[in-house]
Design a protein around this motif. Structure first.
Motif, PDB file in Angstrom:
ATOM      1  N   PHE A 103     -31.152  13.400  11.309  1.00  0.00           N
ATOM      2  CA  PHE A 103     -30.806  13.082   9.917  1.00  0.00           C
ATOM      3  C   PHE A 103     -29.880  14.171   9.364  1.00  0.00           C
ATOM      4  CE2 PHE A 103     -31.460  12.263   5.420  1.00  0.00           C
ATOM      5  CZ  PHE A 103     -31.555  10.876   5.401  1.00  0.00           C
ATOM      6  N   PRO A 104     -28.772  13.797   8.687  1.00  0.00           N
ATOM      7  CA  PRO A 104     -27.848  14.804   8.137  1.00  0.00           C
ATOM      8  C   PRO A 104     -28.526  15.683   7.088  1.00  0.00           C
ATOM      9  CG  PRO A 104     -26.835  12.621   8.188  1.00  0.00           C
ATOM     10  CD  PRO A 104     -28.284  12.426   8.494  1.00  0.00           C
ATOM     11  N   ILE A 147     -27.228  17.647   4.753  1.00  0.00           N
ATOM     12  CA  ILE A 147     -26.660  17.591   3.397  1.00  0.00           C
ATOM     13  C   ILE A 147     -27.129  16.336   2.671  1.00  0.00           C
ATOM     14  CG2 ILE A 147     -24.538  16.489   4.229  1.00  0.00           C
ATOM     15  CD1 ILE A 147     -23.056  18.022   2.024  1.00  0.00           C
ATOM     16  N   LEU A 148     -27.288  15.228   3.407  1.00  0.00           N
ATOM     17  CA  LEU A 148     -27.782  14.002   2.774  1.00  0.00           C
ATOM     18  C   LEU A 148     -29.235  14.165   2.350  1.00  0.00           C
ATOM     19  CD1 LEU A 148     -27.363  11.079   1.973  1.00  0.00           C
ATOM     20  CD2 LEU A 148     -27.917  10.403   4.319  1.00  0.00           C
ATOM     21  N   LEU A 149     -30.012  14.857   3.162  1.00  0.00           N
ATOM     22  CA  LEU A 149     -31.408  15.117   2.794  1.00  0.00           C
ATOM     23  C   LEU A 149     -31.492  15.962   1.525  1.00  0.00           C
ATOM     24  CD1 LEU A 149     -34.426  14.959   3.495  1.00  0.00           C
ATOM     25  CD2 LEU A 149     -34.113  16.987   4.929  1.00  0.00           C
ATOM     26  N   ILE A 192     -29.254  16.115  -0.892  1.00  0.00           N
ATOM     27  CA  ILE A 192     -28.831  15.294  -2.031  1.00  0.00           C
ATOM     28  C   ILE A 192     -29.938  14.331  -2.447  1.00  0.00           C
ATOM     29  CG2 ILE A 192     -27.186  13.523  -2.760  1.00  0.00           C
ATOM     30  CD1 ILE A 192     -25.110  14.889  -1.001  1.00  0.00           C
ATOM     31  N   LEU A 193     -30.625  13.743  -1.465  1.00  0.00           N
ATOM     32  CA  LEU A 193     -31.717  12.819  -1.786  1.00  0.00           C
ATOM     33  C   LEU A 193     -32.863  13.539  -2.498  1.00  0.00           C
ATOM     34  CD1 LEU A 193     -31.856  10.630   1.462  1.00  0.00           C
ATOM     35  CD2 LEU A 193     -30.958   9.991  -0.787  1.00  0.00           C
ATOM     36  N   GLN A 202     -32.525  16.223  -4.281  1.00  0.00           N
ATOM     37  CA  GLN A 202     -32.026  16.558  -5.613  1.00  0.00           C
ATOM     38  C   GLN A 202     -32.135  15.356  -6.541  1.00  0.00           C
ATOM     39  OE1 GLN A 202     -31.525  18.806  -7.826  1.00  0.00           O
ATOM     40  NE2 GLN A 202     -29.542  19.701  -7.356  1.00  0.00           N
ATOM     41  N   ILE A 236     -26.181  23.195  -3.808  1.00  0.00           N
ATOM     42  CA  ILE A 236     -26.748  21.967  -4.379  1.00  0.00           C
ATOM     43  C   ILE A 236     -27.881  22.279  -5.357  1.00  0.00           C
ATOM     44  CG2 ILE A 236     -28.033  19.864  -3.810  1.00  0.00           C
ATOM     45  CD1 ILE A 236     -26.398  19.635  -1.290  1.00  0.00           C
TER      46      ILE A 236
END
Length: 362
Positions: free
Chosen positions: A181-182, A184-186, A188-189, A191, A304
């Motif tokens: 799983f990326p 940076i996407l984790l 953002i989610l 956040q 972030i």
């Protein structure tokens, strides 16, 4: 020719005797020397890359001054004066010299005088700016490392005993999914989760200092840091757990495990004392690589979640092309990463005598 040969013999003979008498000491000295050489080359490369970037900090200051005069419409005379002032500022800051000259001056000042210089933007000492952020990044990454190492060890050893079961298959699937799983996407989610739920703050640091209320600060820090720690934990536990499980299964299939079981040795001793001990080498190396990944990945986390660490400080310095601050940050982060690898090499040498004595010594 004879003098050169005798000189080389006089230099190498003490080193050979030192290695023979103290294999571990010579091994540690060699790793420290390699670390120093890598730091030197890294600093040289960073200065060169910063020199290749278009413009510099003086250009940014001059552009801001021009834009502030009559809404950016400066006269020819004003631009000439601005150009002369820019050249004078570059000469004062030493930016008119080649990058290697700047680097060796900075290196001499840092090593001999223990002075990292001042920030070209805020004019504050670089050591003060880094010192105010260093502990935050070290604390965050060390907590993440301890949690990932502890849980990956416990879960990896436990699920190696459940190999082939439905639970083992499910855990292996989720571990692989987390590993792929990326990151940076984790972040953002998480956040978005903090923003929509309101249960956790969207920033990762309390709004008041530790000296104001130490007890309250610790509780508030734990609340603020929960989601960033969860992101770091989920991002690292998947790959590490799979590695520990695979190494344990490999050891459990060895003939000496069958011999231990035939002698009536308790299963917990077979797993924890015998099998896991033979997985220490790749486990220690993996922990050092994980520490390097945590420090390099904490930059995105700090941006972030607005965490006041050295990663975010370096990001701001790069945007402003503050050469002194960028180089000091990069060298410090690289030093911490290389120090972790040197410590892992020392732990490997302590755990496995073959490493410190060398293959040729049996």
């Amino acid at each position: 020719m004879k003098g050169l040969k005798s000189f080389a013999l006089g230099v190498t003979k003490p080193l050979f005797l030192f290695r023979k008498r103290s294999p571990l000491g010579s091994y540690i000295m060699g790793r420290i020397f390699v670390m120093a050489a890598m730091l030197f080359l890294l600093g040289f490369a960073v200065f060169g890359l910063m020199a290749l970037a278009p413009g510099d900090i003086v250009s940014q200051v001059m552009i801001q001054q021009i834009m502030s005069t009559d809404e950016g419409r400066a006269t020819v005379g004003q631009r000439d004066i601005t150009g002369e002032l820019a050249e004078a500022m570059r000469a004062e800051l030493g930016l008119d010299q080649p990058f290697y000259v700047q680097y060796f001056k900075w290196l001499r000042q840092a090593v001999v005088h223990r002075d990292l210089g001042v920030s070209l933007i805020s004019r504050a000492p670089v050591s003060f700016l880094i010192g105010s952020r260093l502990w935050n990044s070290v604390l965050l990454n060390m907590i993440s490392l301890v949690l990932i190492t502890l849980f990956s060890f416990l879960l990896g050893v436990y699920f190696s005993t459940k190999a082939g079961t439905k639970v083992d298959v499910a855990v292996s699937f989720f571990a692989l999914a987390l590993h792929a799983f990326p990151g940076i996407l984790l972040l953002i989610l998480l956040q978005l989760l903090a923003f929509l739920s309101g249960v956790f703050p969207v920033t990762a640091y309390p709004p008041f200092p530790f000296s104001y209320a130490p007890g309250r600060f610790v509780l508030s820090y734990a609340h603020h840091i929960f989601l960033p720690l969860l992101a770091a934990f989920l991002g690292g536990i998947g790959g590490t757990l799979r590695i520990v499980r695979a190494m344990m299964l490999d050891q459990l299939g060895q003939p000496y495990i069958t011999s231990l079981r035939s002698r009536g040795i308790a299963e917990w001793r077979i797993y924890l004392v015998h099998a896991f001990r033979n997985t220490l080498n790749p486990f220690i190396t993996g922990s050092a690589n994980m520490l390097a990944g945590l420090f390099s990945g904490s930059l995105i986390l700090e941006i972030i979640f607005a965490y006041p660490g050295i990663g975010r400080l370096m990001f701001e310095a790069v945007l402003q092309q503050d050469v002194n601050l960028v180089l000091a940050n990069m060298m410090l982060i690289s030093f911490l990463v290389l120090l972790g690898m040197v410590i892992s090499d020392i732990c490997l040498a302590l755990a496995d005598p073959r490493i410190r004595y060398g293959k040729d010594r049996g």
